[in-house]
Write an enzyme that holds these catalytic residues in place. Structure first.
Site, short mmCIF file in Angstrom:
data_model
loop_
_atom_site.label_atom_id
_atom_site.label_comp_id
_atom_site.label_asym_id
_atom_site.label_seq_id
_atom_site.Cartn_x
_atom_site.Cartn_y
_atom_site.Cartn_z
N ASP A 14 0.75 -0.86 -0.06
CA ASP A 14 0.72 -0.14 0.24
C ASP A 14 1.26 1.32 -0.23
OD1 ASP A 14 -2.07 -0.91 -0.21
OD2 ASP A 14 -1.48 -1.98 2.05
N GLY A 16 1.91 3.27 -2.43
CA GLY A 16 1.20 4.06 -3.59
C GLY A 16 2.00 3.92 -4.69
N LYS A 17 1.94 2.41 -5.06
CA LYS A 17 3.04 1.95 -6.59
C LYS A 17 1.96 2.47 -7.85
CE LYS A 17 3.12 -1.48 -4.49
NZ LYS A 17 2.70 -2.08 -3.63
N ASN A 39 -5.17 -10.03 -4.00
CA ASN A 39 -5.33 -9.19 -2.51
C ASN A 39 -4.48 -8.50 -2.59
OD1 ASN A 39 -2.70 -10.57 -4.22
ND2 ASN A 39 -1.91 -11.57 -2.14
N GLY A 41 -4.51 -4.02 -4.76
CA GLY A 41 -5.11 -3.74 -4.99
C GLY A 41 -3.81 -1.98 -5.43
N HIS A 42 -4.53 -1.73 -6.37
CA HIS A 42 -4.11 -0.54 -6.18
C HIS A 42 -4.79 0.82 -6.96
CE1 HIS A 42 0.25 -1.95 -7.95
NE2 HIS A 42 0.02 -1.74 -6.93
N GLN A 239 1.44 -5.74 -3.30
CA GLN A 239 2.35 -5.28 -1.70
C GLN A 239 3.46 -5.50 -1.47
OE1 GLN A 239 1.53 -9.53 -3.35
NE2 GLN A 239 -0.95 -8.25 -2.47
P1 IMP Z 1 -3.11 -12.72 1.53
O1 IMP Z 1 -2.02 -12.05 0.68
O2 IMP Z 1 -4.10 -12.71 1.90
O3 IMP Z 1 -1.99 -13.87 2.07
O4 IMP Z 1 -2.40 -12.46 3.19
C1 IMP Z 1 -1.01 -12.09 4.28
C2 IMP Z 1 -0.78 -10.55 4.56
O5 IMP Z 1 -0.50 -10.08 3.30
C3 IMP Z 1 -1.74 -9.99 5.41
O6 IMP Z 1 -1.12 -9.56 6.29
C4 IMP Z 1 -3.07 -9.18 4.17
O7 IMP Z 1 -2.95 -8.18 5.35
C5 IMP Z 1 -1.19 -8.81 3.72
N1 IMP Z 1 -1.34 -8.64 2.01
C6 IMP Z 1 -1.98 -8.85 1.16
N2 IMP Z 1 -1.93 -8.06 -0.09
C7 IMP Z 1 -1.55 -6.84 0.47
C8 IMP Z 1 -1.56 -6.03 0.05
O8 IMP Z 1 -1.71 -5.44 -1.66
N3 IMP Z 1 -1.81 -4.12 0.46
C9 IMP Z 1 -1.29 -4.62 2.32
N4 IMP Z 1 -1.55 -6.08 2.29
C10 IMP Z 1 -1.43 -7.07 1.76
#
Ligand code: IMP
Length: 435
Positions: A14, A16-17, A39, A41-42, A239
């Site tokens: 998160d 801001g990429k 997972n 989200g931009h 991520q």
């Molecule tokens: P997963 O990727 O859904 O397995 O989640 C594993 C961890 O990564 C958790 O703490 C999520 O909140 C975090 N996470 C997964 N995707 C993102 C993202 O795009 N931004 C921030 N945290 C993420």
């Protein structure tokens, strides 16, 4: 000649990429996602309109740009379908979308602009169910804690990939193979109190095979050919480095290599193809989900950052935990990724604070250290800065308040990495470039 630049997060995601990729994409022929899934989200804000991208690379808003979902990504077809529909609708109804940049014309469509690797792995209903089952189980187990995943089936899909039971995109075009693999996987799950219907999965995949066939390709070959033809490639990380499966805060991480290693393994490019690695960071720090976060704030300053920074997850809507900038963690990320320059986001969120703090070391087992130890059971040591005002929408470094400049210069000094871009609002154009 090195043709590819990499953009990756150096915190817990998160950062801001999306905005950086979006503002740079116009200079590239390809934008490529290399790991993670929906997972991520931009959010892009263009002319006050928000676009949420989860799987489709951010270059989709530029007609010259081809977009690749690489082999390292895990794909939920339902999510991808909805996301594609959003753009198909937009492109088919919009005349000369974005007058300011002239980015899209009415005849834009996704075919020939979006490619999905046939080697990418699929997220199936049992991955989503398993994700939730495992999380519940961890939460109920004394001494353990749920990871706080997004619940999208990411971890179980990558687990299947690594244990060689994964189903790849290319498999959906051969129903016999697909049936055999699905059946074997369901046998492996038979001891769990979960029920799955293989026929409905097969029928859904039949539909997806038709829907996605025009987009599926050997994307590694496409990228190799593009490097032979001197095309420019931007690799877009999802991520952040602290969520990297090897170098992050394990086990509170995601299940992919979010750093430079993932950029190579998730595309088929090699180290010689890479020109620069741009580390994206916020001017403060956030984290979603559970796990250690040394500089987390539980006070007024934390609430200020959360409200002013609109720190709520794009994918899950969860409030993000907020804290001061942790330069020890950032230095760790810069080192293992080989970041050549930094982009600092959301400096404007810190406007009006009287004092801004930065973590420059940790107290750990009675000593002061400047690296991330194995268990991160540390107390942060802060350096304090006087606050500033007026950085919102500034586009020249010289126009920033002296205290904001001092803050940025300190980040450069501490990390030894050049600050290249500074973002001063969510809008695409509000960026300071330091040549
Ligand atoms: P997963 O990727 O859904 O397995 O989640 C594993 C961890 O990564 C958790 O703490 C999520 O909140 C975090 N996470 C997964 N995707 C993102 C993202 O795009 N931004 C921030 N945290 C993420």
């Amino acid at each position: 000649m090195n043709m590819a630049d990499v953009i990756l997060g150096v915190q817990w995601g998160d950062e801001g990429k999306g905005k950086i990729v979006d503002s740079l994409a116009k200079n590239y022929d390809f934008v490529v996602r290399f790991q993670g899934g929906h997972n991520a989200g931009h959010t892009l804000v263009i002319d006050n309109v928000k676009y949420a991208l989860h799987l489709i690379p951010s270059g989709i808003l530029y007609p010259q740009c081809k977009n690749i979902i690489g082999n390292g990504v895990v794909i939920d077809f339902q999510a991808l379908d909805s996301e594609m529909q959003q753009f198909e609708r937009l492109f088919s109804t919009t005349q000369n979308f974005h007058s300011t940049t002239g980015t899209l014309s009415s005849n834009s469509c996704l075919i020939d602009r979006l490619f999905i690797s046939n080697r990418a792995h699929i997220i199936l209903p049992y991955h989503v169910a398993l994700d939730r089952f495992i999380e519940n189980n961890r939460a109920k187990t004394k001494g353990l804690e749920a990871i706080g995943t997004t619940g999208k089936g990411i971890g179980p899909s990558y687990s299947d990939k690594v244990s060689r039971n994964g189903i790849q995109v290319g498999d959906i075009f051969d129903e016999e193979i697909l049936h055999t693999k699905l059946q074997a996987n369901l046998v492996n799950l038979a001891h769990l109190p979960l029920a799955f219907d293989i026929d409905s999965m097969l029928s859904e995949m039949r539909g997806f095979a038709k829907r996605f066939a025009p987009f599926v390709a050997d994307t590694t070959q496409i990228l190799w050919e593009s490097t032979r033809n001197n095309k420019r490639i931007l690799l877009e990380g999802a991520q952040g480095s602290m969520l990297d499966i090897d170098h992050g805060t394990y086990p509170f991480v995601t299940s992919s290599h979010t750093g430079i290693a993932g950029a190579l393994s998730g595309t088929g490019l090699n180290a010689h193809d890479i020109d620069s690695v741009i580390g994206v960071m916020k001017a403060y720090c956030t984290r979603v989900g559970n796990g250690i976060f040394p500089t987390e704030l539980h006070d007024e300053a934390g609430r200020f950052l959360q409200q002013k920074g609109m720190e709520f997850g794009t994918t899950t809507g969860r409030p993000r935990r907020c804290g001061w900038l942790d330069l020890v963690a950032i230095k760790h990320a810069i080192r293992f990724n080989g970041c050549t320059k930094l982009a600092i986001m959301k400096i404007d969120v810190l406007d009006t604070l009287h004092e801004v703090k930065v973590c420059v070391g940790y107290e750990y087992e009675g000593e002061v250290i400047d690296y991330m130890p194995y268990n991160l059971n540390v107390k942060p040591i802060y350096k304090s800065f006087s606050g500033w005002n007026g950085s919102a929408r500034v586009r020249e470094f010289s126009k920033l308040h002296a205290n904001a400049k001092r803050y940025i210069e300190f980040i450069e000094e501490y990390t030894g990495s050049k600050v290249w871009l500074i973002s001063t609002s969510p809008e695409r154009e509000d960026i300071i470039e330091i040549p």
